[in-house]
Design a protein around this motif. Sequence first.
Motif, mmCIF file in Angstrom:
data_model
loop_
_atom_site.group_PDB
_atom_site.id
_atom_site.type_symbol
_atom_site.label_atom_id
_atom_site.label_comp_id
_atom_site.label_asym_id
_atom_site.label_seq_id
_atom_site.Cartn_x
_atom_site.Cartn_y
_atom_site.Cartn_z
ATOM 1 N N THR A 1 0.826 -1.210 0.000
ATOM 2 C CA THR A 1 0.000 0.000 0.000
ATOM 3 C C THR A 1 0.859 1.258 0.000
ATOM 4 O OG1 THR A 1 -1.719 -1.202 1.195
ATOM 5 C CG2 THR A 1 -1.850 1.213 1.215
ATOM 6 N N ALA A 2 1.927 1.261 0.789
ATOM 7 C CA ALA A 2 2.786 2.446 0.892
ATOM 8 C C ALA A 2 3.509 2.766 -0.410
ATOM 9 C CB ALA A 2 3.798 2.250 2.012
ATOM 10 N N HIS A 3 3.732 1.765 -1.258
ATOM 11 C CA HIS A 3 4.542 1.970 -2.459
ATOM 12 C C HIS A 3 3.767 1.834 -3.766
ATOM 13 C CE1 HIS A 3 7.506 1.116 0.678
ATOM 14 N NE2 HIS A 3 8.260 1.954 0.012
ATOM 15 N N GLU A 4 2.491 1.465 -3.717
ATOM 16 C CA GLU A 4 1.767 1.131 -4.940
ATOM 17 C C GLU A 4 1.634 2.291 -5.925
ATOM 18 O OE1 GLU A 4 -2.054 -0.437 -3.892
ATOM 19 O OE2 GLU A 4 -2.625 1.351 -2.790
ATOM 20 N N THR A 5 1.617 3.520 -5.480
ATOM 21 C CA THR A 5 1.485 4.652 -6.413
ATOM 22 C C THR A 5 2.839 5.233 -6.829
ATOM 23 O OG1 THR A 5 1.318 6.268 -4.629
ATOM 24 C CG2 THR A 5 -0.750 5.288 -5.433
ATOM 25 N N LEU A 6 3.929 4.718 -6.279
ATOM 26 C CA LEU A 6 5.244 5.303 -6.533
ATOM 27 C C LEU A 6 5.922 4.802 -7.806
ATOM 28 C CD1 LEU A 6 6.694 5.380 -2.915
ATOM 29 C CD2 LEU A 6 5.430 7.159 -4.136
ATOM 30 N N LYS A 7 5.418 3.706 -8.369
ATOM 31 C CA LYS A 7 5.975 3.139 -9.607
ATOM 32 C C LYS A 7 7.490 2.926 -9.499
ATOM 33 C CE LYS A 7 2.403 5.292 -12.492
ATOM 34 N NZ LYS A 7 1.434 4.294 -12.336
ATOM 35 N N ILE A 8 7.893 2.298 -8.433
ATOM 36 C CA ILE A 8 9.316 2.051 -8.177
ATOM 37 C C ILE A 8 9.806 0.929 -9.082
ATOM 38 C CG2 ILE A 8 10.964 1.234 -6.433
ATOM 39 C CD1 ILE A 8 9.284 2.795 -4.387
ATOM 40 N N VAL B 1 7.494 -3.789 -3.046
ATOM 41 C CA VAL B 1 7.832 -2.383 -3.270
ATOM 42 C C VAL B 1 7.933 -2.043 -4.754
ATOM 43 C CG1 VAL B 1 9.663 -0.664 -2.908
ATOM 44 C CG2 VAL B 1 8.992 -2.177 -1.034
ATOM 45 N N VAL B 2 8.511 -2.932 -5.544
ATOM 46 C CA VAL B 2 8.721 -2.674 -6.975
ATOM 47 C C VAL B 2 7.398 -2.838 -7.715
ATOM 48 C CG1 VAL B 2 9.898 -3.489 -9.057
ATOM 49 C CG2 VAL B 2 11.139 -3.319 -6.896
ATOM 50 N N GLU B 3 7.138 -1.897 -8.614
ATOM 51 C CA GLU B 3 5.909 -1.945 -9.406
ATOM 52 C C GLU B 3 5.879 -3.230 -10.217
ATOM 53 O OE1 GLU B 3 3.431 0.902 -12.398
ATOM 54 O OE2 GLU B 3 5.596 0.777 -12.747
ATOM 55 N N GLN B 4 4.769 -3.916 -10.147
ATOM 56 C CA GLN B 4 4.609 -5.141 -10.926
ATOM 57 C C GLN B 4 4.129 -4.784 -12.324
ATOM 58 O OE1 GLN B 4 5.641 -8.098 -9.512
ATOM 59 N NE2 GLN B 4 6.269 -6.629 -7.959
ATOM 60 N N ARG B 5 4.940 -5.097 -13.312
ATOM 61 C CA ARG B 5 4.602 -4.805 -14.708
ATOM 62 C C ARG B 5 4.140 -6.088 -15.382
ATOM 63 N NH1 ARG B 5 9.264 -1.828 -13.655
ATOM 64 N NH2 ARG B 5 8.937 0.391 -13.852
ATOM 65 N N PRO B 6 3.170 -5.958 -16.282
ATOM 66 C CA PRO B 6 2.731 -7.152 -17.009
ATOM 67 C C PRO B 6 3.897 -7.712 -17.843
ATOM 68 C CG PRO B 6 1.356 -5.235 -17.561
ATOM 69 C CD PRO B 6 2.447 -4.767 -16.655
ATOM 70 N N LYS B 7 3.978 -9.008 -17.901
ATOM 71 C CA LYS B 7 4.998 -9.675 -18.715
ATOM 72 C C LYS B 7 4.665 -9.511 -20.199
ATOM 73 C CE LYS B 7 7.007 -12.283 -15.330
ATOM 74 N NZ LYS B 7 8.032 -11.649 -14.641
ATOM 75 N N ASP C 1 12.987 -1.739 -10.432
ATOM 76 C CA ASP C 1 14.055 -2.545 -9.826
ATOM 77 C C ASP C 1 15.318 -1.710 -9.653
ATOM 78 O OD1 ASP C 1 13.286 -5.311 -9.179
ATOM 79 O OD2 ASP C 1 12.847 -5.480 -11.314
ATOM 80 N N GLU C 2 15.613 -0.861 -10.637
ATOM 81 C CA GLU C 2 16.808 -0.019 -10.556
ATOM 82 C C GLU C 2 16.731 0.951 -9.383
ATOM 83 O OE1 GLU C 2 16.340 -1.880 -14.364
ATOM 84 O OE2 GLU C 2 14.957 -0.482 -13.415
ATOM 85 N N GLN C 3 15.567 1.525 -9.157
ATOM 86 C CA GLN C 3 15.402 2.439 -8.026
ATOM 87 C C GLN C 3 15.478 1.679 -6.702
ATOM 88 O OE1 GLN C 3 11.737 4.041 -9.456
ATOM 89 N NE2 GLN C 3 12.709 5.858 -10.332
ATOM 90 N N PHE C 4 14.899 0.496 -6.656
ATOM 91 C CA PHE C 4 15.005 -0.334 -5.456
ATOM 92 C C PHE C 4 16.476 -0.637 -5.189
ATOM 93 C CE2 PHE C 4 15.149 -4.156 -2.948
ATOM 94 C CZ PHE C 4 14.065 -4.048 -2.077
ATOM 95 N N ASP C 5 17.213 -1.000 -6.253
ATOM 96 C CA ASP C 5 18.641 -1.290 -6.111
ATOM 97 C C ASP C 5 19.409 -0.075 -5.601
ATOM 98 O OD1 ASP C 5 18.232 -3.891 -7.021
ATOM 99 O OD2 ASP C 5 18.890 -3.443 -9.071
ATOM 100 N N ALA C 6 19.042 1.116 -6.089
ATOM 101 C CA ALA C 6 19.721 2.344 -5.650
ATOM 102 C C ALA C 6 19.499 2.582 -4.159
ATOM 103 C CB ALA C 6 19.239 3.540 -6.471
ATOM 104 N N VAL C 7 18.276 2.345 -3.687
ATOM 105 C CA VAL C 7 17.994 2.504 -2.258
ATOM 106 C C VAL C 7 18.731 1.429 -1.462
ATOM 107 C CG1 VAL C 7 16.183 2.389 -0.485
ATOM 108 C CG2 VAL C 7 15.800 3.690 -2.595
ATOM 109 N N ALA C 8 18.701 0.192 -1.944
ATOM 110 C CA ALA C 8 19.411 -0.890 -1.256
ATOM 111 C C ALA C 8 20.901 -0.595 -1.166
ATOM 112 C CB ALA C 8 19.160 -2.223 -1.960
ATOM 113 N N LEU C 9 21.463 -0.022 -2.225
ATOM 114 C CA LEU C 9 22.877 0.344 -2.216
ATOM 115 C C LEU C 9 23.149 1.429 -1.173
ATOM 116 C CD1 LEU C 9 25.670 -0.067 -3.464
ATOM 117 C CD2 LEU C 9 25.061 1.686 -5.145
ATOM 118 N N GLU C 10 22.262 2.409 -1.066
ATOM 119 C CA GLU C 10 22.417 3.463 -0.049
ATOM 120 C C GLU C 10 22.314 2.874 1.355
ATOM 121 O OE1 GLU C 10 23.637 6.255 -0.431
ATOM 122 O OE2 GLU C 10 23.089 6.988 -2.410
#
Length: 132
Positions: free
Chosen positions: A77-84, A124-130, A86-95
């Motif tokens: 719920t907290a992240h569903e509108t943010l369109k995060i 957290v990561v936006e689920q995109r259709p395959k 994988d690259e952005q998730f990785d950037a946060v994980a790296l920080e």
Amino acid sequence: MSEQSLHDRLGGIYAITGTVDILVDRLFANAPVDANEGVHAHHGDPANAPGYTFPVTAWSVQAAGGPRCYPGMDMVTAHETLKITDEQFDAVALEISATLNSCEVPTPEHTEFVEIIESYRSEVVEQRPKAA
């Protein structure tokens, strides 16, 4: 005697709060993370840092096995509108990892906390259709 929680091994609430303070400063300065319009709403004004720091600290305390104190939404719920991405998730994980390094968190605790973060990727990561 039972093993200490990750929360306790990280130094408890004060150590976690200090680490999150450093992390939030790093995230606010991270251009790839801030490039996301939804995330920018959190990061756009440095005056927002304390309001962002509180839930991140509470979530971290609770995720590390400390007291149940996180008052926010679930991760989906907290992240569903943010369109995060994988690259952005990785950037946060790296920080997060870099912050743990700079705070000299021992390797076992560092690894355990990063594994907790990674376990939330699918929420957290936006689920995109395959592609068909």
